[in-house]
Each structure stands twice: as structure tokens, then as C-alpha cells.
Write a protein that holds these residues in place. Structure first.
Motif, mmCIF file in Angstrom:
data_model
loop_
_atom_site.group_PDB
_atom_site.id
_atom_site.type_symbol
_atom_site.label_atom_id
_atom_site.label_comp_id
_atom_site.label_asym_id
_atom_site.label_seq_id
_atom_site.Cartn_x
_atom_site.Cartn_y
_atom_site.Cartn_z
ATOM 1 N N TYR A 1 33.756 40.935 5.476
ATOM 2 C CA TYR A 1 34.477 39.689 5.192
ATOM 3 C C TYR A 1 34.893 39.633 3.724
ATOM 4 O O TYR A 1 36.039 39.315 3.386
ATOM 5 C CB TYR A 1 33.585 38.498 5.537
ATOM 6 C CG TYR A 1 34.164 37.148 5.169
ATOM 7 C CD1 TYR A 1 35.090 36.519 5.998
ATOM 8 C CD2 TYR A 1 33.785 36.492 3.997
ATOM 9 C CE1 TYR A 1 35.619 35.275 5.662
ATOM 10 C CE2 TYR A 1 34.296 35.260 3.657
ATOM 11 C CZ TYR A 1 35.210 34.650 4.492
ATOM 12 O OH TYR A 1 35.735 33.430 4.155
ATOM 13 N N LEU B 1 39.951 42.112 9.154
ATOM 14 C CA LEU B 1 38.579 42.048 9.645
ATOM 15 C C LEU B 1 38.372 43.028 10.795
ATOM 16 O O LEU B 1 39.302 43.299 11.563
ATOM 17 C CB LEU B 1 38.248 40.627 10.113
ATOM 18 C CG LEU B 1 38.062 39.594 9.006
ATOM 19 C CD1 LEU B 1 37.925 38.209 9.598
ATOM 20 C CD2 LEU B 1 36.844 39.926 8.147
ATOM 21 N N ARG C 1 34.043 42.046 15.037
ATOM 22 C CA ARG C 1 33.309 41.114 14.190
ATOM 23 C C ARG C 1 32.797 39.907 14.968
ATOM 24 O O ARG C 1 31.711 39.388 14.692
ATOM 25 C CB ARG C 1 34.207 40.639 13.044
ATOM 26 C CG ARG C 1 33.520 39.682 12.073
ATOM 27 C CD ARG C 1 34.400 39.484 10.839
ATOM 28 N NE ARG C 1 33.788 38.551 9.920
ATOM 29 C CZ ARG C 1 34.090 37.252 9.855
ATOM 30 N NH1 ARG C 1 34.980 36.753 10.675
ATOM 31 N NH2 ARG C 1 33.506 36.466 8.981
#
Length: 350
Positions: free
Chosen positions: A158, A212, A216
Motif C-alpha cells: 500500500y 495495488l 490484496r
């Protein structure tokens, strides 16, 4: 810096802010009152700077500068918001000033296996943040409105991804989505219109999704390592110390990745990782005897690795590996240079 955010992080009614936080004492130059409040919020403001910059060392510098600016500009603290919100505003703008300077370069040559790309590998200034210090940034006694430092907001992936955002978009995203500031207060802190804040947030979220990792959403909330994860870590430490590539291979997912932000390197896939490790731990060119120490960074387990070469009496620090485990296997390793170890209270040699 003039003025302050109207609400923002940890907002309390005006009377509570004035009575509970010594507004007049601070404005009058009471160093003790200022120091007590500054120390109360130092750690969480430093984590905020860390999100903005991605570097633990730079975050330390920025929080010091922010506190110095706050002291010098103490007469602008009028108690309309909390002391915490005022510090956040100052720290955010200090970070924006730093990001606007010529020192930060985004031109990075990235060498990767298999042609893949990685936000982690593309941010060479990225550094880990010790969990022992993240714990100090969480809510304290009598501070129910303080921000909990969740794993999601300090994940290395992140942090690397948000470094791809333009600085002002990054500030908007962090203040709105992490700190929970309303659009109006974010606009006041950044001297933007509310419409501009909303537009910047929309663009930032869209860009973030591009950088990302795909899986995730499956990582789950922060928690203490499960017994299964602890068993994986014990096996990983033992195999690392013994240079046992067979055991290490059994611990890695087939699609595991090892990123090295300082060197802008990414090794994608189990075989690529093992090929990189092999000459270091096997054969005539092997570095020597290994020792590993378990610690924690960014709400993930981390392993500090040391080696004792032939003829040496001490083990010298080599690196720090931050490890992500999925379904009983290691999915990702992010490797940092040994210069990060002092922040973890770890020595250069053992």
C-alpha cells in the motif's frame, strides 16, 4: 503556517479542546505544556509522515520539523480544533514541501525477472516501520478518538502504491481515507476547494487500484500470527540458517515474489528466488554461517539475517526480510538493506 483545520483527526468540542489541552498556556509559550502534548501525538504524526513519504528516516526528520514549526507558530493554535488535528495539518504541509523539492527522484531503473513490474521494486526509498513503534502510535489510555494503526494502512504494498500518486493527491487520500477527515477540513488544511479535494480523491483511488496487488482484498485484517504462520516462520528461520534450499522451496508459493526496494529489483516466481539465493548459501562461493532474528515490521513478521564469513568471529548484518504468508506458504518477501536495523533495536553484529 497560519490558521488550522476546523475539525479533522480526533475532533472534540471547542470547550474541551481549550480546557483539556492548555491552549492559552501553549500560546503564551509554556514549553512544558507544549512538550507534553507534542510527545503524546509524536508517534502517530510520525506514522502519518511515513505514509506520505514511504521512508522511516525521512518521517523522523519531518516530524521533528513539524514540531519545530508548531512551536514557532504556536500563537496560530486557537483551539478551534484539537492539538492533534493542528499537528497533522502542519506535518502534512511539511511533507508536501519536502516532496516538492529536487532531492526526491522518481526515475528508477528496474531489473525484474519475467518482465513483471512491482510498485515495491519501483520505490527504492521505501523503508520498513517497526511494529514496536507502530504500537506507540495507537490509542492510549483516555484517547478513544486516536487512530488505530491498521495493517492495511501500513502494508508495504500500500505504501509503495501511494508513492505513485502526485503529492497533493497522496495527501488528500491519506487525510480522507486513512485519517478520516471530512472534505471541508481536508480542503482547509491543503488550501484547496472542496470540489478539488473530491476530484483529487477520486483520481487517487483510481490510480491506487492500478498499483495495488490483485490479491490484496484476500489478505485479511491484522492479527497476531496464527499457529500455522508461526510454524511457517520457525521453518523459514531454520532453513535460512541452515542454507537448506529444499526446505526453503517447500515454504514458497510457486508465484512468490521477492522485492528489493533499495536495489529496485524484483524476483518473480519460486525458481527465480531460489536461483538468486543459491550462490549465497551453497557451493564454494557461499557466504558463510547464517543466523536469523525474528522481529515485526508493518504488521508483518520480519527476519533480520546475519552471516559469519570464514575467519570472522562475529555475525554481520546482511538484510531485513519482511514476510507475507498466505495459506501456509510464503507469498512475498521484501528485502531491505541492513541500515534499517537500528530502528528495530537490532545490532550491526551479533
Amino acid at each position: 503556517m497560519n490558521g488550522e483545520s476546523g475539525a479533522g483527526v480526533g475532533t472534540r468540542p471547542q470547550g474541551a479542546a481549550q480546557a483539556g489541552e492548555g491552549v492559552e498556556a501553549i500560546r503564551a509559550g509554556d514549553q512544558v505544556a507544549f512538550a507534553e502534548l507534542a510527545e503524546r501525538y509524536r508517534h502517530e504524526v510520525q506514522v502519518h509522515c511515513y505514509r506520505m513519504l514511504g521512508s522511516y528516516v525521512e518521517a523522523e526528520d519531518m516530524v521533528q520539523e513539524a514540531l519545530l514549526k508548531a512551536w514557532r507558530g504556536r500563537e496560530t493554535f486557537e483551539g478551534r480544533s484539537t492539538f492533534r488535528a493542528w499537528l497533522y495539518r502542519i506535518a502534512t504541509n511539511v511533507c508536501l514541501d519536502a516532496l516538492s523539492g529536487p532531492a526526491r527522484s522518481r526515475e528508477v531503473v528496474v531489473t525484474m525477472e519475467g518482465g513483471e513490474r512491482s510498485a515495491l521494486a519501483e520505490v527504492p526509498w521505501l523503508q520498513p516501520y517497526p511494529d514496536r513503534l507502530l504500537d506507540l502510535a495507537g490509542p492510549g489510555d483516555g484517547e478513544p478518538d486516536a487512530l488505530v494503526v491498521s495493517r492495511e494502512t501500513v502494508e508495504l504494498a500500500y505504501l509503495a502504491a501511494i508513492q505513485h500518486l502526485p503529492p497533493r493527491q497522496r495527501a488528500v487520500l491519506i487525510l480522507r481515507d486513512v485519517a478520516g477527515w471530512p472534505a471541508e477540513e481536508t480542503a482547509g488544511a491543503l488550501e484547496m476547494s472542496v470540489a478539488a479535494v473530491k476530484s483529487a480523491l477520486q483520481r487517487a483511488r483510481a490510480t491506487l487500484r492500478l498499483h495495488l496487488p490483485e490479491r490484496r482484498s484476500q489478505w485479511g485484517p491484522a492479527s497476531e500470527p496464527s499457529e500455522e504462520e508461526r510454524a511457517v516462520l520457525r521453518r523459514y528461520l531454520r532453513a535460512s540458517e541452515e542454507g537448506d534450499l529444499v526446505s526453503l522451496a517447500a515454504l514458497l508459493r510457486e508465484d512468490a515474489r521477492q522485492a528489493m526496494p533499495p536495489a529496485a529489483l524484483l524476483y518473480a516466481g519460486r525458481e527465480a528466488i531460489l536461483d538468486m539465493w543459491r550462490p549465497v548459501v551453497e557451493g564454494a562461493q557461499a557466504w558463510g554461517e547464517w543466523r536469523s532474528i525474528l522481529t515485526f515490521a508493518n504488521r508483518r513478521p520480519a527476519v533480520a539475517n546475519y552471516v559469519r564469513r570464514g575467519g570472522e568471529t562475529a555475525f554481520t548484518a546482511v538484510n531485513l526480510d519482511v514476510v507475507r504468508i498466505e495459506d501456509g506458504l510464503i507469498a512475498e518477501i521484501t528485502t531491505f538493506a541492513p541500515e534499517v536495523l537500528p530502528a528495530f533495536g537490532l545490532p550491526d553484529t551479533i
